[in-house]
Design a protein around this motif. Sequence first.
Motif, short mmCIF file in Angstrom:
data_model
loop_
_atom_site.label_atom_id
_atom_site.label_comp_id
_atom_site.label_asym_id
_atom_site.label_seq_id
_atom_site.Cartn_x
_atom_site.Cartn_y
_atom_site.Cartn_z
N ARG A 189 -13.64 36.43 -1.99
CA ARG A 189 -13.30 35.26 -1.72
C ARG A 189 -13.56 33.97 -2.37
N LYS A 190 -14.88 34.11 -2.55
CA LYS A 190 -15.68 33.12 -3.53
C LYS A 190 -14.98 33.11 -4.94
N LEU A 191 -14.84 34.45 -5.44
CA LEU A 191 -14.47 34.43 -6.79
C LEU A 191 -12.88 34.11 -6.93
N LEU A 192 -12.07 34.48 -5.86
CA LEU A 192 -10.68 33.82 -5.90
C LEU A 192 -10.45 32.40 -5.96
N GLU A 193 -11.39 31.66 -4.92
CA GLU A 193 -11.61 30.27 -4.99
C GLU A 193 -11.85 29.74 -6.15
N LYS A 194 -13.04 30.38 -6.98
CA LYS A 194 -13.53 29.80 -8.06
C LYS A 194 -12.39 29.79 -9.36
N GLN A 195 -11.45 30.99 -9.40
CA GLN A 195 -10.39 30.86 -10.33
C GLN A 195 -9.39 29.95 -9.89
N LYS A 196 -9.18 29.79 -8.60
CA LYS A 196 -8.02 28.77 -8.21
C LYS A 196 -8.53 27.21 -8.60
N GLU A 197 -9.66 26.99 -8.57
CA GLU A 197 -10.23 25.69 -9.14
C GLU A 197 -9.90 25.52 -10.30
N GLY A 198 -10.48 26.40 -11.13
CA GLY A 198 -10.34 26.64 -12.60
C GLY A 198 -8.73 26.45 -13.19
N LYS A 199 -7.62 27.04 -12.52
CA LYS A 199 -6.60 26.69 -12.91
C LYS A 199 -5.90 25.30 -12.54
N LYS A 200 -6.50 24.82 -11.21
CA LYS A 200 -6.02 23.57 -10.94
C LYS A 200 -6.49 22.61 -12.07
N ARG A 201 -7.73 22.84 -12.40
CA ARG A 201 -8.29 21.76 -13.59
C ARG A 201 -7.54 21.90 -14.79
N MET A 202 -7.38 23.15 -15.10
CA MET A 202 -6.54 23.58 -16.47
C MET A 202 -5.22 22.81 -16.45
N ARG A 203 -4.48 23.04 -15.30
CA ARG A 203 -3.16 22.42 -15.07
C ARG A 203 -3.24 20.85 -15.22
N SER A 204 -4.44 20.21 -14.86
CA SER A 204 -4.47 18.70 -15.12
C SER A 204 -4.65 18.45 -16.43
N PHE A 205 -5.51 19.17 -17.21
CA PHE A 205 -5.96 18.78 -18.69
C PHE A 205 -5.14 19.56 -19.64
N GLY A 206 -4.65 20.70 -19.18
CA GLY A 206 -4.04 21.51 -20.40
C GLY A 206 -2.62 20.91 -20.90
N ASN A 207 -2.05 21.25 -22.12
CA ASN A 207 -0.93 21.04 -22.43
C ASN A 207 -0.11 22.20 -22.65
N VAL A 208 1.32 21.92 -22.20
CA VAL A 208 2.22 23.04 -22.41
C VAL A 208 2.94 23.07 -23.78
N GLU A 209 2.68 24.23 -24.41
CA GLU A 209 3.48 24.31 -25.87
C GLU A 209 4.94 24.71 -25.51
N ILE A 210 5.79 23.72 -26.05
CA ILE A 210 7.02 24.22 -25.74
C ILE A 210 7.59 24.58 -27.37
N PRO A 211 8.06 25.69 -27.49
CA PRO A 211 8.43 26.20 -28.93
C PRO A 211 9.82 25.49 -29.17
N GLN A 212 9.97 25.22 -30.55
CA GLN A 212 10.89 24.68 -30.93
C GLN A 212 12.36 25.60 -30.64
N SER A 213 12.13 26.90 -30.61
CA SER A 213 13.28 27.65 -29.91
C SER A 213 13.94 27.49 -28.78
N ALA A 214 13.06 26.79 -28.02
CA ALA A 214 13.23 26.41 -26.55
C ALA A 214 14.11 25.43 -26.53
N PHE A 215 13.91 24.30 -27.39
CA PHE A 215 14.50 23.06 -27.48
C PHE A 215 15.96 23.63 -28.16
N ILE A 216 15.92 24.31 -29.14
CA ILE A 216 17.20 24.89 -29.72
C ILE A 216 18.04 25.22 -28.68
#
Length: 598
Positions: free
Chosen positions: A564-591
């Motif tokens: 449980r401790k490892l899963l909670e640590k992973q969850k916190e890391g993903k939450k922090r990554m979602r706050s600061f991470g940028n979503v890369e949208i490829p040009q093909s997705a726009f097209i």
Amino acid sequence: MKQSNIRNFSIIAHIDHGKSTLSDRLIEITGGLSAREMKDTVLDSMDIERERGITIKAQTVRLNYKARNGEEYQLNLIDTPGHVDFTYEVSRSLAACEGAVLLVDATQGVQAQTLANAYLAIDNNLEIMPVLNKVDLPSSDPCMAVQQIEDVIGISACDALKVSGKTGEGVDELLEVIVEKLPAPSGNIGGAAKALLVDSWYDAYLGVVILVRVVDGELKKGQSIRFVQTNADYRVDQIGYFTPKMVQVDRLSAGEIGYIITGMKTIRDCLVGDTIVDGGNKNAEPLPGFKPSIPVVFSSFFPVEADDYPALREAAEKLALNDSSFVFQTEKSSALGFGLRCGFLGLLHMEVISERLSREFNLNLMTTVPSVLYKVSLRDGGNIEVQTPADLPDPSQILEISEPWVRATIMMPDKYIGGILNLCAERRGIQETLTYVGSRAMVVYRLPLAEIVFDFYDRVKSISQGYASFDYSLADYATGDLVKVSILVNAEVVEPLSFLCHRSNSEDRGRVIIERLKDLIPRHQFKIPLQAAIGGKIIARETIAAYRKDVTAKCYGGDISRKRKLLEKQKEGKKRMRSFGNVEIPQSAFINALKIKE
């Protein structure tokens, strides 16, 4: 050629009523081309015209005809398009003529564009000569066609000629009647040179070729000329006419239609509808010209390779010279780079321009979803025009948004009227009139332009099994319950994907874009929410699942709290990554998210 022996006329009709085929027979009978040079629809010179079986550009040809009275006549024929998107081509052609042959298919009778083109000819004060085509077919009914011409259009058709453009039946008689009934031009041959610029196009070898109708005086090879609107001076290097091959002559006199080549390098000096006068005539009054075309559908073209933008702009300038109803301006998108925001007269017009850019100039383009021009009234009393949602001001500043409405005319056999009326009601239409001519019904509706630019014409054809015809003209602007739907990726607005629409359609269209994006944006290490929103209200949502590492893989024993401790640590890391991470949208997705569905 004596001016009294010149006849300038256009052939106008609905789509597929046989304009180009009849032109072929006229060219063949008058000897414009030899039997070896003749081919079907000889005036449809573009590949795209032959493939689609439609006329896109009006074409001019001079025919020399010896009448039964022994007189030699010069017939300047202009073959025009039939589709509603190319009505501007028809109106320009009619301005260069004194008469019009109104061609009606004897098997189908009067259709929507027959009516629209007849009114265009009446507005230009032309002599209209009704002619019934396709009388060789077993299903032809000339009496029905004559009755419809008189009842729907309101002109006498009791002496309408019966011809077949395919077999040539009645075409000899048609030439005689053209000579007898259509008026000769009435210009001043001895006056100062004055000509109307009817059309222009770019030739890789000759440069800019200019089609002119000489109104007064004459234009000669070597003459110095001036374009009144642009105040540009040039010298006539070459002058001639089309048979439809180019034939050079020394001069064109009042009443004649032909071309001039001036060695023009600056495309901006050549405006369709401009007046051409003698170079020394500095105070000439311009001719009436044409009403400027008003684009009704807007879309953006972006090169798939960013380095192709200069080539795209140069190609667009050359096409705008050939098609004055096509307008464009530079646009910059944060996602797609530099491109062109273009205005068109309809969806088919847009498709044709896009295909010509790809074929004739070898460009690989992406096209955004078409939109219309909205007018926005602000609370401070100002008014602005908006083509894209990015141009829309803050909602707190907007008093109301108005959208363009059109007056649509639909003609169909009466058994299909229920389905057509239901379709118009679905598209927010308001019925104006419903009339019958025999077993055919004609309904006139007011419809929002945004509701008909996509698939309305296809739906009309589908409901009526291909028997209905459709025509529209821009009516006015009306206030509507219009909203901006913003597309959010990871809680950030992506402006190139946002759009304007009526509130009743907003949820469906927002959900379509969101569902497409879910398949197009690659997964990240964190969960990505995709949302469609009107202001602060979310109307559609999808979620792209995160990549997930199995952090408990090494835990092969021990207490459950360790896992449980490892899963909670992973969850916190993903939450922090979602706050600061940028979503890369490829040009093909726009097209792929923006392109029109097939």
